[in-house]
Scaffold this active site. Structure first.
Site, PDB file in Angstrom:
ATOM      1  N   ALA A 111       0.873  -1.081   0.048  1.00 20.88           N
ATOM      2  CA  ALA A 111       0.136  -0.084  -0.094  1.00 20.88           C
ATOM      3  C   ALA A 111       0.918   1.031  -0.010  1.00 20.88           C
ATOM      4  CB  ALA A 111      -0.978   0.041   1.210  1.00 20.88           C
ATOM      5  N   ARG A 113       7.754 -13.255  -3.895  1.00 21.09           N
ATOM      6  CA  ARG A 113       6.323 -13.593  -3.910  1.00 21.09           C
ATOM      7  C   ARG A 113       6.069 -12.729  -5.205  1.00 21.09           C
ATOM      8  NH1 ARG A 113       6.181 -13.487   1.732  1.00 21.09           N
ATOM      9  NH2 ARG A 113       6.082 -11.239   1.791  1.00 21.09           N
ATOM     10  N   CYS A 136       2.140   7.388  11.087  1.00 17.44           N
ATOM     11  CA  CYS A 136       1.191   8.178  10.207  1.00 17.44           C
ATOM     12  C   CYS A 136       0.291   9.134  11.023  1.00 17.44           C
ATOM     13  CB  CYS A 136       0.278   7.293   9.420  1.00 17.44           C
ATOM     14  SG  CYS A 136      -0.304   5.918  10.157  1.00 17.44           S
ATOM     15  N   GLN A 138      -8.758   5.727  12.843  1.00 19.42           N
ATOM     16  CA  GLN A 138      -7.618   5.541  11.808  1.00 19.42           C
ATOM     17  C   GLN A 138      -8.260   4.480  10.595  1.00 19.42           C
ATOM     18  OE1 GLN A 138      -4.244   5.789  15.217  1.00 19.42           O
ATOM     19  NE2 GLN A 138      -3.388   4.776  13.386  1.00 19.42           N
ATOM     20  N   SER A 174      -6.162   1.420   5.615  1.00 16.01           N
ATOM     21  CA  SER A 174      -5.156   1.291   4.875  1.00 16.01           C
ATOM     22  C   SER A 174      -3.817   1.483   5.603  1.00 16.01           C
ATOM     23  CB  SER A 174      -5.356   2.345   3.692  1.00 16.01           C
ATOM     24  OG  SER A 174      -5.400   3.510   4.382  1.00 16.01           O
ATOM     25  N   GLY A 175      -3.803   1.901   6.913  1.00 12.60           N
ATOM     26  CA  GLY A 175      -2.816   1.931   7.850  1.00 12.60           C
ATOM     27  C   GLY A 175      -2.094   0.717   8.132  1.00 12.60           C
ATOM     28  N   HIS A 191      -6.746   9.198   8.056  1.00 14.65           N
ATOM     29  CA  HIS A 191      -6.932   9.202   9.639  1.00 14.65           C
ATOM     30  C   HIS A 191      -7.590  10.696  10.026  1.00 14.65           C
ATOM     31  CE1 HIS A 191      -4.658   5.649   9.505  1.00 14.65           C
ATOM     32  NE2 HIS A 191      -3.532   5.885   9.924  1.00 14.65           N
TER      33      HIS A 191
END
Ligand code: NAP
Length: 336
Positions: A13, A39, A130, A157, A160-161, A243
């Protein structure tokens, strides 16, 4: 002059956003090397209209690059940052691995850009958490003007964090619930769809979570003020990007809400919502933007030198990728 740059965690991300922001801000790139684990190695990404192959970090020759942007997790940084630094790379690390080491600079460009100079200690610059970044961008002008003695903050929050898998978990659980199917919980301790979870990261001995303690330690380190008190509650909410923070300050000298608004109008990296009956939200304001959005500024009716404010920022952009790229910009402008 052009710089050769490696992005470690390029398929994640944060890493994907770093690649996007390097292009958006026209960072002077010679060669770009997207790195990940075996991977994803062999996959392709597009960078400045060219196809570039994702490489396995295990086989990477670090002498090829001058700058490394790392966001592949703490243990990956622990292993590779010293190796890259020994090869002459300046590493800008998004994980919490080195943030609390005394000789590692922890930088928010709008707040303590001068700390970048300490990159020569170990060749590593740490990018803060963040939630800390967006809070300090908004609070820096107030701290400079009147001194902040205490910060009470509750965070809201976005998932995606916690990376790609958490974005998938919120989307998957939401779809399951709307289709009357069972929900599966893997990333978070409890269901996140249509819920809120007052736990981010693990619990520490004092009952605060690690995410909460990061906001305490990082605020003191970045402001260079070990006396500033911070009392956070960090909460995960079912939002994809952005956030939000309800911040309650106590200042050393009283300051009016109007004075705070006036400081916010000129604060670098801040966008003040001028209409006092309006306010920023993650979906309608911050998502996709680099500014930190501020609203709901008001005097605390319960405290003579208290100020309340509502601060919203895109956690993947200013909270991670943009902040790292801004550090890289200052690094090449002033040091390399
Ligand atoms: P993510 O979406 O899960 O992505 C993880 C990335 O790391 C992927 O590119 C993955 O590559 C790579 N990776 C994992 N293990 C690896 C290994 N052993 N060797 C090489 N590459 C490996 O996570 P994220 O949200 O981007 O976060 C990554 C890091 O940044 C975390 O440490 C996080 O704490 C930190 N951070 C995140 C945020 C945020 O807001 N998300 C903010 C600040 C800091 P594969 O595709 O090969 O698996």
């Amino acid at each position: 002059q052009l710089y050769d740059v490696a992005v470690l965690g390029a398929t994640g991300a944060v890493g994907q956003m770093m690649l996007e922001i390097l292009q958006e801000r026209k960072f002077p790139i010679g060669n770009i090397y997207p790195l990940a684990s075996s991977r994803s190695a062999g996959g392709k990404i597009t960078f400045n209209n060219k196809q570039v192959e994702v490489l396995d970090v295990d086989n990477f020759d670090w002498t090829q690059v001058q700058i490394g942007l790392f966001s592949a997790g703490g243990s990956v940084s622990e292993k590779w940052a010293p190796i890259a630094a020994d090869a002459g790379v300046v590493v800008i690390d998004n994980t919490s691995q080195f943030r609390y080491d005394e000789d590692i600079p922890l930088v928010v460009p709008e707040v303590n850009p001068e700390a970048i100079a300490q990159y020569t200690n170990r060749g590593i610059i740490a990018n803060p958490n963040c939630s800390t970044i967006q809070m300090l961008v908004a609070l820096k002008p107030i701290h400079d003007a009147v001194g902040i003695s205490r910060i009470n903050v509750a965070t809201y929050q976005a998932v995606s964090g916690s990376g790609k898998s958490a974005i998938d978990e919120l989307a998957g659980q939401t779809a399951s619930l709307l289709n009357a199917r069972e929900v599966e919980t893997k990333v978070y301790p409890k269901q996140i769809a249509f819920n809120v979870i007052p736990q981010i990261d693990v619990f520490t001995e004092n009952g605060y979570t690690k995410e909460e303690m990061k906001m305490v330690w990082e605020t003191q380190k970045i402001f260079g003020d070990e006396y500033i008190m911070v009392n956070p509650t960090a909460v995960r909410v079912p939002v994809f990007y952005g956030h939000s923070e309800a911040i309650h300050l106590e200042t050393r000298t009283p300051i009016s809400a109007e004075e705070v608004r006036s400081l916010m109008r000129h604060a670098p990296g801040v966008k003040l919502i001028e209409n006092e009956e309006d306010y920023p939200t993650p979906v309608s304001d911050s998502a996709g933007h680099d500014d930190v959005f501020v609203g709901r500024i008001r005097e605390d009716i319960s405290h003579a030198s208290g100020i309340n404010m509502w601060v919203v920022g895109d956690n993947i952009r200013k909270g991670a990728a943009t902040n790292s790229v801004q550090i890289a910009e200052l690094l090449i402008r002033d040091y390399l």
